[in-house]
Scaffold this active site. Structure first.
Site, PDB file in Angstrom:
ATOM      1  N   SER A 110       0.835  -1.210   0.000  1.00 21.87           N
ATOM      2  CA  SER A 110       0.000   0.000   0.000  1.00 21.87           C
ATOM      3  C   SER A 110       0.863   1.250   0.000  1.00 21.87           C
ATOM      4  O   SER A 110       2.063   1.196   0.285  1.00 21.87           O
ATOM      5  CB  SER A 110      -0.896   0.031   1.242  1.00 21.87           C
ATOM      6  OG  SER A 110      -1.725  -1.100   1.293  1.00 21.87           O
TER       7      SER A 110
HETATM    8  N1  SAH Z   1       0.836  -4.344   4.008  1.00 19.46           N
HETATM    9  C1  SAH Z   1       1.565  -5.185   3.088  1.00 19.46           C
HETATM   10  C2  SAH Z   1       0.801  -5.490   1.840  1.00 19.46           C
HETATM   11  C3  SAH Z   1      -0.291  -6.418   2.104  1.00 19.46           C
HETATM   12  S1  SAH Z   1      -1.094  -6.982   0.636  1.00 19.46           S
HETATM   13  C4  SAH Z   1       2.883  -4.569   2.739  1.00 19.46           C
HETATM   14  O1  SAH Z   1       3.301  -3.625   3.448  1.00 19.46           O
HETATM   15  O2  SAH Z   1       3.559  -5.013   1.831  1.00 19.46           O
HETATM   16  C5  SAH Z   1      -2.162  -8.137   1.425  1.00 19.46           C
HETATM   17  C6  SAH Z   1      -1.489  -9.412   1.831  1.00 19.46           C
HETATM   18  O3  SAH Z   1      -2.452 -10.208   2.482  1.00 19.46           O
HETATM   19  C7  SAH Z   1      -0.965 -10.227   0.658  1.00 19.46           C
HETATM   20  O4  SAH Z   1       0.388 -10.505   0.853  1.00 19.46           O
HETATM   21  C8  SAH Z   1      -1.827 -11.502   0.702  1.00 19.46           C
HETATM   22  O5  SAH Z   1      -1.128 -12.656   0.279  1.00 19.46           O
HETATM   23  C9  SAH Z   1      -2.182 -11.561   2.174  1.00 19.46           C
HETATM   24  N2  SAH Z   1      -3.358 -12.344   2.523  1.00 19.46           N
HETATM   25  C10 SAH Z   1      -4.549 -12.450   1.881  1.00 19.46           C
HETATM   26  N3  SAH Z   1      -5.385 -13.271   2.559  1.00 19.46           N
HETATM   27  C11 SAH Z   1      -4.696 -13.690   3.670  1.00 19.46           C
HETATM   28  C12 SAH Z   1      -5.000 -14.556   4.785  1.00 19.46           C
HETATM   29  N4  SAH Z   1      -6.189 -15.168   4.914  1.00 19.46           N
HETATM   30  N5  SAH Z   1      -4.053 -14.747   5.712  1.00 19.46           N
HETATM   31  C13 SAH Z   1      -2.845 -14.154   5.624  1.00 19.46           C
HETATM   32  N6  SAH Z   1      -2.489 -13.335   4.605  1.00 19.46           N
HETATM   33  C14 SAH Z   1      -3.413 -13.105   3.647  1.00 19.46           C
END
Ligand code: SAH
Length: 219
Positions: free
Chosen positions: A67
């Site tokens: 983000s």
């Molecule tokens: N804040 C992060 C970006 C997150 S993107 C950063 O600083 O880079 C959202 C993330 O959530 C992705 O990596 C995705 O794989 C993960 N995600 C989606 N569903 C999930 C779940 N049920 N448990 C754990 N991670 C999950």
């Protein structure tokens, strides 16, 4: 952090990023300090390093995105951390938000469902010299029972509603930041639970996160 930020060649870019995050309305000094310290260029793919200190989201592989820094900062500011909390993060991604949390809370437990991203995040955090973080590969909609309860939680992916296990693992008086809504548009929501167990939801802003996949997510 192993290396003072002022001594690396990206420090000037980071100061400008702090100004952009401040201009976006973030006032919490601990959060602004964390943005000034965390080397975001280590958390984005090498080909995108020149854009690492712009206040924008970027692709990080495995169809996921990091983000914009002001979005991370707004989420963390809403948690009102004092530096001592045990925090659960769902969706480690690149580990950048994890690093910001590590500098503003006590300990961070982060769950990521994609193993390749979790591995990369561990490497990124080690390269940045961030230590007070544990990462688990698994379904974060189930929380992380072994370390519950948590003082605060951040869900970094769009959720249809608040996953019940997360509410169960939040301490009375705890705060959770979660984007709630369908995959194309959500409301970044602050969920609080008081000492009597009563839940309150405060909408903070519109948001667009990648979907939360799992038992209490989409699918
Ligand atoms: N804040 C992060 C970006 C997150 S993107 C950063 O600083 O880079 C959202 C993330 O959530 C992705 O990596 C995705 O794989 C993960 N995600 C989606 N569903 C999930 C779940 N049920 N448990 C754990 N991670 C999950």
């Amino acid at each position: 952090m192993s290396k003072p930020a002022s001594r690396d060649s990206y420090a000037g870019y980071r100061s400008r990023l702090v100004e952009a995050v401040r201009a976006a309305g973030i006032r919490d000094m601990a959060v602004l300090h964390a943005v000034s310290q965390v080397p975001r260029h280590l958390f984005v793919p090498e080909a995108l390093r020149s854009q690492a200190y712009e206040d924008t989201s970027l692709p990080i592989g495995s169809a996921q995105t990091i983000s914009a820094p002001s979005t991370h900062a707004r989420s963390i500011e809403a948690l009102q951390l004092t530096g001592r909390e045990k925090v659960l993060e769902v969706g480690t991604g690149s580990g950048y938000q994890t690093a910001l949390l590590a500098l503003t809370a006590g300990t961070v437990f982060s769950v990521e469902r994609v193993a390749a991203l979790a591995d990369q995040a561990r490497r990124n955090l080690a390269a940045a010299g961030v230590g007070n973080v544990s990462i688990l590969v698994g379904d974060g909609t189930l929380g992380w029972r072994a370390y519950a309860p948590f003082d605060a939680m951040v869900v970094a992916a769009a959720s249809p509603d608040v996953p019940a296990p997360l509410l169960e693992q939040l301490k009375p008086g705890g705060r959770m930041l979660i984007p709630i809504g369908p995959p194309d548009a959500q409301v970044l929501t602050l969920v609080t639970v008081d000492e009597t167990g009563t839940q309150a939801r405060t909408p903070l802003s519109g948001a667009r996160f990648v979907p939360l996949r799992g038992t209490h997510g989409f699918e």
